[in-house]
Motif scaffolding. Structure first.
Motif, mmCIF file in Angstrom:
data_model
loop_
_atom_site.group_PDB
_atom_site.id
_atom_site.type_symbol
_atom_site.label_atom_id
_atom_site.label_comp_id
_atom_site.label_asym_id
_atom_site.label_seq_id
_atom_site.Cartn_x
_atom_site.Cartn_y
_atom_site.Cartn_z
ATOM 1 N N CYS A 8 42.936 64.531 15.619
ATOM 2 C CA CYS A 8 42.841 63.490 14.597
ATOM 3 C C CYS A 8 42.992 64.095 13.203
ATOM 4 O O CYS A 8 43.650 63.518 12.336
ATOM 5 C CB CYS A 8 41.518 62.739 14.709
ATOM 6 S SG CYS A 8 41.445 61.624 16.122
ATOM 7 N N HIS A 9 42.402 65.249 13.010
ATOM 8 C CA HIS A 9 42.549 65.936 11.719
ATOM 9 C C HIS A 9 44.001 66.345 11.510
ATOM 10 O O HIS A 9 44.542 66.204 10.407
ATOM 11 C CB HIS A 9 41.619 67.156 11.658
ATOM 12 C CG HIS A 9 41.694 67.894 10.365
ATOM 13 N ND1 HIS A 9 41.188 67.366 9.197
ATOM 14 C CD2 HIS A 9 42.221 69.102 10.049
ATOM 15 C CE1 HIS A 9 41.402 68.226 8.211
ATOM 16 N NE2 HIS A 9 42.026 69.285 8.703
ATOM 17 N N LEU A 10 44.656 66.842 12.543
ATOM 18 C CA LEU A 10 46.048 67.274 12.457
ATOM 19 C C LEU A 10 46.975 66.110 12.097
ATOM 20 O O LEU A 10 47.860 66.243 11.250
ATOM 21 C CB LEU A 10 46.486 67.910 13.781
ATOM 22 C CG LEU A 10 47.945 68.348 13.871
ATOM 23 C CD1 LEU A 10 48.160 69.569 12.970
ATOM 24 C CD2 LEU A 10 48.304 68.692 15.302
ATOM 25 N N TYR A 31 40.768 56.044 15.785
ATOM 26 C CA TYR A 31 41.241 56.431 17.118
ATOM 27 C C TYR A 31 40.401 55.735 18.193
ATOM 28 O O TYR A 31 40.937 55.119 19.113
ATOM 29 C CB TYR A 31 41.166 57.946 17.264
ATOM 30 C CG TYR A 31 41.347 58.439 18.679
ATOM 31 C CD1 TYR A 31 42.590 58.405 19.301
ATOM 32 C CD2 TYR A 31 40.265 58.935 19.409
ATOM 33 C CE1 TYR A 31 42.751 58.839 20.593
ATOM 34 C CE2 TYR A 31 40.424 59.377 20.699
ATOM 35 C CZ TYR A 31 41.671 59.332 21.287
ATOM 36 O OH TYR A 31 41.826 59.758 22.575
ATOM 37 N N GLU A 70 46.014 63.345 10.702
ATOM 38 C CA GLU A 70 45.406 62.639 9.571
ATOM 39 C C GLU A 70 45.027 61.204 9.921
ATOM 40 O O GLU A 70 45.342 60.256 9.210
ATOM 41 C CB GLU A 70 46.320 62.673 8.347
ATOM 42 C CG GLU A 70 46.585 64.075 7.846
ATOM 43 C CD GLU A 70 47.553 64.114 6.672
ATOM 44 O OE1 GLU A 70 48.163 63.064 6.355
ATOM 45 O OE2 GLU A 70 47.687 65.193 6.082
ATOM 46 N N SER A 78 44.660 64.996 24.488
ATOM 47 C CA SER A 78 43.232 65.351 24.524
ATOM 48 C C SER A 78 42.600 64.916 25.838
ATOM 49 O O SER A 78 42.583 63.745 26.168
ATOM 50 C CB SER A 78 42.504 64.705 23.366
ATOM 51 O OG SER A 78 42.469 63.327 23.531
ATOM 52 N N PRO A 127 41.593 58.962 11.052
ATOM 53 C CA PRO A 127 40.137 59.012 11.220
ATOM 54 C C PRO A 127 39.758 58.832 12.692
ATOM 55 O O PRO A 127 40.383 58.048 13.410
ATOM 56 C CB PRO A 127 39.634 57.835 10.380
ATOM 57 C CG PRO A 127 40.747 57.506 9.452
ATOM 58 C CD PRO A 127 42.012 57.904 10.149
ATOM 59 N N ARG A 128 38.752 59.577 13.121
ATOM 60 C CA ARG A 128 38.329 59.471 14.521
ATOM 61 C C ARG A 128 37.839 58.075 14.852
ATOM 62 O O ARG A 128 38.035 57.582 15.960
ATOM 63 C CB ARG A 128 37.219 60.476 14.834
ATOM 64 C CG ARG A 128 37.758 61.832 15.217
ATOM 65 C CD ARG A 128 36.659 62.762 15.629
ATOM 66 N NE ARG A 128 35.799 63.012 14.477
ATOM 67 C CZ ARG A 128 34.528 63.364 14.556
ATOM 68 N NH1 ARG A 128 33.947 63.503 15.715
ATOM 69 N NH2 ARG A 128 33.821 63.578 13.470
ATOM 70 N N LYS A 147 38.802 65.728 17.836
ATOM 71 C CA LYS A 147 38.509 65.928 16.420
ATOM 72 C C LYS A 147 39.628 66.715 15.750
ATOM 73 O O LYS A 147 40.098 66.352 14.664
ATOM 74 C CB LYS A 147 37.173 66.657 16.264
ATOM 75 C CG LYS A 147 36.749 66.869 14.847
ATOM 76 C CD LYS A 147 35.386 67.542 14.789
ATOM 77 C CE LYS A 147 34.948 67.745 13.358
ATOM 78 N NZ LYS A 147 33.639 68.386 13.296
ATOM 79 N N GLN A 148 40.098 67.756 16.395
ATOM 80 C CA GLN A 148 41.163 68.588 15.829
ATOM 81 C C GLN A 148 42.489 67.825 15.759
ATOM 82 O O GLN A 148 43.222 67.916 14.772
ATOM 83 C CB GLN A 148 41.332 69.860 16.652
ATOM 84 C CG GLN A 148 40.114 70.761 16.605
ATOM 85 C CD GLN A 148 40.171 71.849 17.662
ATOM 86 O OE1 GLN A 148 41.022 71.829 18.536
ATOM 87 N NE2 GLN A 148 39.245 72.797 17.570
#
Length: 109
Positions: free
Chosen positions: A20-22, A30, A24, A10, A26-27, A17-18
């Motif tokens: 972190c979602h991928l 991170y 799993e 990134s 939490p932002r 955001k994407q």
């Protein structure tokens, strides 16, 4: 580590955001790891040095349980899982001596 991979991939704020979602994650976790990755905790460093000394004094045979017991005798409140974590951080591996094995004698009659 996943945090380092997300940081590498990134370069824009929107993709964090994407990613972190991928993965799993939490932002908030991170960003916490990014903020605290270079900090050295003096108490943990002291415990790590004591664990290294105990391991060295045992000639490499002390494991997490032994190190935890010795640290507890020194007045530190350390369980075996924390001792294992300290060993992992310091790169220590318990090397137990081999059991003595008897040779099977050849029957020469």
């Amino acid at each position: 580590q996943t945090i380092a991979l997300i940081e590498l991939l990134s370069r824009e704020q929107n993709i964090v955001k994407q990613l972190c979602h991928l993965f799993e994650i939490p932002r908030s976790s991170y960003h916490y790891h990014l903020k605290h990755r270079g900090l050295v905790k003096p108490e943990r460093e002291k415990l790590r040095q004591q664990a290294i000394a105990i391991h060295r004094d045992s000639r490499g045979s002390a494991g997490a349980r032994t190190i935890a017991g010795q640290l507890n005798q020194l007045g530190e409140n350390v369980g075996r899982y924390k001792a294992a974590s300290l060993m992992r951080d310091a790169g220590l591996i318990s090397n137990q001596p081999r059991k003595h094995r008897y040779k099977i004698a050849n029957d020469e009659s």
